[in-house]
Design an enzyme around this catalytic site. Structure first.
Site, PDB file in Angstrom:
ATOM      1  N   GLU A 113      29.799  49.989  57.169  1.00  0.00           N
ATOM      2  CA  GLU A 113      31.117  49.420  56.879  1.00  0.00           C
ATOM      3  C   GLU A 113      31.765  50.135  55.695  1.00  0.00           C
ATOM      4  O   GLU A 113      32.977  50.356  55.674  1.00  0.00           O
ATOM      5  CB  GLU A 113      30.973  47.927  56.600  1.00  0.00           C
ATOM      6  CG  GLU A 113      30.570  47.124  57.838  1.00  0.00           C
ATOM      7  CD  GLU A 113      30.130  45.700  57.503  1.00  0.00           C
ATOM      8  OE1 GLU A 113      30.581  44.773  58.186  1.00  0.00           O
ATOM      9  OE2 GLU A 113      29.340  45.532  56.548  1.00  0.00           O
ATOM     10  N   GLU A 133      22.693  43.406  61.660  1.00  0.00           N
ATOM     11  CA  GLU A 133      22.787  42.055  61.089  1.00  0.00           C
ATOM     12  C   GLU A 133      22.194  40.974  61.985  1.00  0.00           C
ATOM     13  O   GLU A 133      21.574  40.014  61.501  1.00  0.00           O
ATOM     14  CB  GLU A 133      24.246  41.720  60.764  1.00  0.00           C
ATOM     15  CG  GLU A 133      24.805  42.431  59.552  1.00  0.00           C
ATOM     16  CD  GLU A 133      25.355  43.808  59.865  1.00  0.00           C
ATOM     17  OE1 GLU A 133      25.987  44.413  58.978  1.00  0.00           O
ATOM     18  OE2 GLU A 133      25.162  44.288  61.013  1.00  0.00           O
TER      19      GLU A 133
END
Length: 255
Positions: A113, A133
């Site tokens: 990210e 995640e």
């Protein structure tokens, strides 16, 4: 020791994630340091760009440090960890100067990210990209389902976020997410930075704002910044300010 090292090399400010023992996992302290350095660099006119990289050769950043957020309750996790990270990542993504990611190794989770916030991404040949995640029961929280959705095709993003599958830097290059592959990402990044000497800093900044307006990266601020700059360059603006200071009615000429 600082977990983010700031140096100035040529026309670039280099920010190095320095948590190599944890594969440069992001901590709250690192987020604060990144934000502080970006605020400082923004106003240094001699700096033409920012190069972001990580310490070591194995990982650029493996994501957020679970030891930092694992014990947070739901409200605190959303209110502080996620929102604070978003604020810092947005600051990088919307930085007025060009940003170059010298992605020296694997970019997982928050590391991917963070790489996505850079204007140019140079990846190490052997680097891998992942959004793992779901394997620890959470979801991407620092724009992995938002900004990345503009940069990576939806089926591939779902492959990564829903199934936890990794992709190679070579595949990311083919998808257009990566600008180039290199066995020396810092040298490649500095080569790109050097080319800024041939372009106008102001034109550079305006072009970046226009592109961001087109793709939806902080569109409202980009539009208002461009409009405000045009208005500020007018004689009407000078007359309006002077009239206010002299406590008289302005005489605008429309120029």
């Amino acid at each position: 020791m600082s977990e983010v090292i700031r140096t100035y090399e040529g026309n670039a400010a280099v920010l190095t994630l320095h948590n190599e023992g944890k594969l440069n996992a992001l901590t709250a302290g690192m987020l604060r340091q990144l934000e502080s350095y970006l605020a400082e660099i923004e106003h240094r006119s001699q700096v033409r760009c920012v190069i972001l990289t990580g310490a070591g050769s194995k990982a650029f950043c493996c994501g957020a440090d679970i030891a930092e957020w694992g014990a947070l309750g739901p409200a605190e996790f959303a209110r502080t960890w996620v929102r604070d990270g978003h604020r810092v990542f947005d600051r990088l993504a919307r930085f007025s100067k060009p940003t170059i990611g010298a992605i020296n190794g694997h970019a997982f989770g928050g590391g991917l990210e963070l790489a996505a916030c850079c204007d140019i991404r140079i990846f190490a040949d052997n680097a891998r990209l992942a959004l793992p995640e779901a394997k620890v029961g959470i979801v991407p929280g620092w724009s992995g389902t938002q900004r990345l959705a503009r940069l990576i095709p939806e089926p591939v993003l779902k492959e990564m976020a829903l199934f936890g599958r990794q992709i190679s830097a070579e595949r990311a290059l083919q998808l257009g997410f990566v600008n180039d592959l290199s066995d020396d990402t810092m040298t490649s990044a500095h080569d790109i930075a050097a080319s800024l000497g041939a372009v106008s800093p102001r034109a550079n900044e305006i072009a970046k704002a226009m592109i961001h307006g087109a793709v939806g990266e902080d569109r409202s601020a980009a539009i208002e910044a461009l409009g405000s700059a045009a208005a500020a360059a007018s004689s009407d603006r000078n007359e309006g300010v002077q009239a206010f200071l002299e406590k008289r009615k302005p005489e605008f000429d429309g120029h």
